[in-house]
Design an enzyme around this catalytic site. Sequence first.
Site, short mmCIF file in Angstrom:
data_model
loop_
_atom_site.label_atom_id
_atom_site.label_comp_id
_atom_site.label_asym_id
_atom_site.label_seq_id
_atom_site.Cartn_x
_atom_site.Cartn_y
_atom_site.Cartn_z
N CYS A 265 0.93 -1.47 0.15
CA CYS A 265 -0.06 0.18 -0.02
C CYS A 265 0.79 1.01 -0.17
CB CYS A 265 -0.87 0.09 1.18
SG CYS A 265 -0.30 -0.17 2.66
N ARG B 280 -2.04 -0.70 5.60
CA ARG B 280 -3.30 -1.29 4.97
C ARG B 280 -3.00 -2.70 4.43
NH1 ARG B 280 -4.83 3.94 1.09
NH2 ARG B 280 -2.70 4.14 1.28
#
Lengths: 287, 146
Positions: free
Chosen positions: A245, A250
């Site tokens: 990410c 994430r």
Amino acid sequence: MTAIAERGYATPEVLVSTDWVAEHLNDPNIRLIESNEDTLLYPSGHIPGAVQVDWVADLNDPVRRDYLGKEGFDKLMSKIGVTKDTTVVFYGDKNNWWATYAFWVFQLFDHKNAKVMDGGRLKWEQEGRTLTRDVPAYPATHYDAPRRDDTKIRAFKEQVLKHQADNKPLVDVRSPAEYSGEKTHMPEYPQEGVLRGGHIPGARSVPWARAANPEDGTFKSADELKAIYEQEQGLKPKDDVIAYCRIGERSSHTWFVLTYLLGFEKVRNYDGSWTEWGNSVGVPIEK
Amino acid sequence: MTDLPPKLKELIDDLSLADRSERAEILIEYADRFHDVEPRIATRPFPEANHVTRCESEAYVWAEDLPDGTQKYHFAVENPQGLSAKSWAVIMAESLSGRPLEEVANVPTDVIFNIYGKDLSMGKGQGLMGMLDHVTSAARRKLRAA
């Protein structure tokens, strides 16, 4: 949402429900760990008995861009009163995004007794369960972690370069605007810490939050997750997959989903992610 | 910091003496005072033009022109758990509304780190800076139009 055991996950025991947590609030073998993106949440109220692990203050090396080492991890576990026999249960905001990030870091040190509370803070709050501002103190423990193992679930840039050159699957879990490079090139906005926008060539775009039910933050069922990652994106459980990410936070959520909920055998999180790739000289980029 | 709006400077001075937990307590008190944008200014669904694109807490910002030539700033934060965004909205609403536009337009993003601490995550920092960008841009636009 159906019970965790009925959702078809590869490793259902890695998740616990809010009911389970409520029943174990006074269990000395359980340590609840809240890990949030928003650092004001824990002091504003948390599950009774829960400690806070902050990814900046607790999980990162204060000087280098890296995670804490064995010594730091030993100290952290001692501080929060955890032994190797303690089952740690992570929960947090944003569909457990930061909780799975902390979970991932704990796995670099092979703390296997680890679970995530399905639905995280959002579900606990929605159910009107107790929150407290009392910060617990636990007796310090002695914890002797193994050296951090960066080989199994963590990927570095040179490995990603080879992975990409070999046409192995990459999953970009950022927003579509970040994936396309549009977001980092919007006028009047800083470049989000990167010089180039776009994605690693060949990477599939699967925004991380697609794995969660937005109404209560729980994970989607295995069938729903397979529909996204396997049927739609063509990934296979035996694939060698790297997720990334912006800084690896994430993508740790996607790593968790692919590894524990769908049973993928080899998934690594590239924590250098776009803030490294988008600033690197000469690396391939696609828009 | 002499050019900062007085209330903002006062808060930063107070926080400079606070430890981590005192800082959190102060900021939570600000967040507790948050209220959504008044319906006379905007109602849902909010326009994309007012959306802070870098804010994970789904923040929206409006600038209302006041008769004295200054502006009043209004906010919405769609994430109920977005305490930092809510507290920052209240801080800006209370310290920048009604202040001279030049002063508002020149508030530096550094103040966010003075208020929230240096260990602010990149995503959170970007979101709070995005909210400030909307406010300072509105002040600059008004200045240019004058």
